[in-house]
Design an enzyme around this catalytic site. Sequence first.
Site, PDB file in Angstrom:
ATOM      1  CD  GLU A 159      -1.426  -2.468   1.675  1.00 41.30           C
ATOM      2  OE1 GLU A 159      -0.281  -2.505   2.178  1.00 41.30           O
ATOM      3  OE2 GLU A 159      -2.129  -3.488   1.541  1.00 41.30           O
TER       4      GLU A 159
ATOM      5  CG  ASP B  21     -12.089 -10.419   7.409  1.00 44.63           C
ATOM      6  OD1 ASP B  21     -12.315 -11.650   7.440  1.00 44.63           O
ATOM      7  OD2 ASP B  21     -11.836  -9.800   6.360  1.00 44.63           O
TER       8      ASP B  21
ATOM      9  CG  HIS C 261     -13.789  -4.071   3.423  1.00 44.08           C
ATOM     10  ND1 HIS C 261     -13.939  -3.746   2.088  1.00 44.08           N
ATOM     11  CD2 HIS C 261     -14.119  -5.381   3.539  1.00 44.08           C
ATOM     12  CE1 HIS C 261     -14.341  -4.810   1.430  1.00 44.08           C
ATOM     13  NE2 HIS C 261     -14.468  -5.807   2.263  1.00 44.08           N
TER      14      HIS C 261
ATOM     15  NE  ARG D 138     -17.288  -8.301   4.031  1.00 42.82           N
ATOM     16  CZ  ARG D 138     -18.052  -9.194   4.671  1.00 42.82           C
ATOM     17  NH1 ARG D 138     -18.699  -8.846   5.750  1.00 42.82           N
ATOM     18  NH2 ARG D 138     -18.139 -10.438   4.232  1.00 42.82           N
TER      19      ARG D 138
END
Lengths: 281, 311
Positions: B57, B116, B108, B166
Amino acid sequence: MDAKTKLALEKQAVKIRKDIITAVHSAKSGHPGGSLSLADTLTYLYFYKMNVDSKNPSDPDRDRFVLSKGHTAPALYSVLAEKGFFSTDELLKLRKTGAMLQGHPDMKHIPGIDMTTGSLGQGISAAVGMALGGKLGDKNFTVYAALGDGEIQEGQVWEAAMAAAHYKLDNLVAIVDNNNLQIDGKVSDVMSVYPITDKFAAFGWNVATCDAHDFDSIDAAFEQTKEKNGKPWVIVQKSVKGKGVSFMEDNAAWHGTAPNDEQYAQAMADLDKIEKELEER
Amino acid sequence: MADVKIATRESYGKALAELGKVNPDVVVFDADLAGATKTGTFKKEFPDRFFDFGIAEANMVGAAAGISTTGKIPFVSSFAMFVAGRAFEQVRNSVGYPHLNVKIGATHAGISVGEDGATHQCNEDIALMRSIPGMVVINPCDDIEARQAVFAAAEYNGPVYLRFGRLAVPAVNDENYKFQLGKGVQLKDGNKVSIIATGLMVARALEAAETLKEKGIDARVINIHTIKPIDRDIIIKAAKETDFIVTCEEHSVIGGLYSAVCEVVSQSAPCKVVPVAVMDTFGKSGPAAELLDVYGLNAENIVNKVLENIK
């Protein structure tokens, strides 16, 4: 490169070194060591190699230069000032309150700066983006980026190295200024980055090497980068930190320290001597 | 109002593909999450303008900064945790400081990531992004707003952080809705309390207002989609015209909407401000809908907060 051109570049480089020392002395802070080790390469790029115009600093077709080792801004500022991007008077105001020349390169306020840098490892990623933009826009410019050898300890450099090879950015030339010194000492003692050439080769780059203080050697390395084979180029240049100032050479203590008045006089005397030798050649 | 629920990440993917058709300068970067962030929709339409940077990233954000200097408009995507969190310093130094034309599409966000768990549930991104000078921060509440926000971000010249979720969320706005960068939206008038919400909490705030109405309490509901620059006027008006404010966000109580609203009223119209937020704690695994209840990010808790604080 003919002898006349070489001599002209050598003379110009002494001027750049004097500017660096004067600017850092005036600021009473800054990074002379790594600026001096990169001085010849920057002189070569801006006074010989790159397609840049001080009257049109944002020409979309120009070559780009990213100083990923942003702390050596005095070298880049000196070259840009001598090249006419702004007045050399600005060099005396380096790092001062309200001055244009910030401690690290600031593209928003300084003509000729192609990317804001200073936080190590980030410039090379920006250079990757520029090279990708060049490919996407069917432009013929080349993106040059200079990294410190200590800087390549940053993981981001290798993320960028991967991406440059993956996207076949043969319009990107990275320079690793290998003076083997960083703030805390020798790069090989602090955190070894060696072998540098093998690492870049393994990441899918073309590799060239040169003596960073010999314009024939520098020119030979950059000439090699004209070969476009779908791989980015890295030039690992063997350099001497503090090059040209006797007491600063190969001494990590001069990474981020400004000379006092006495040291300034000594440094300028050293550079005057080199200048005189060149004049007499 | 349609019953169909759509996750704003889906809206993001669709909007990018639409934007790609009208703006040839738009390029999209992702970090091995194109299927999840929905940038894959753009990739399918414009493979030549989509670049996967792999699980890296920091470099992706830096490359976005670089390509923006060549006239392209990059949208960089990953989960909020990784693009605002892991790559914070790249966003700050390579994008924010030079004020480059980079759009960060973070999906998200918040605890509605669900199963998660805490490592992927970013409740700190608004705080991080809001602290960067010149950064625009947008947290859309539904599909229509999310899609329009993407177009507005592309039109704006400078760095923008877009926050998407999400979890599929209900529609708040209809097709006549016009998104205006930096302008809060009063969805329901009221004179007793102001409920100021952002993101998926806007629908829940409206739900709470209905319940309060049944109890004879007249609540104003305001949608703050642009958290920076924040609409000071609509907040000051609410502070002056109603007794107190309840803020609602799927984000930490530190540094997000609650903080932003407090910063405005404490100077210009002091009043009581009560938070409905993630109360300085990490998330955990579980279905998103359940987690929102566990953390009090629901209409019931908004109603309770109003009742507890009403004079």
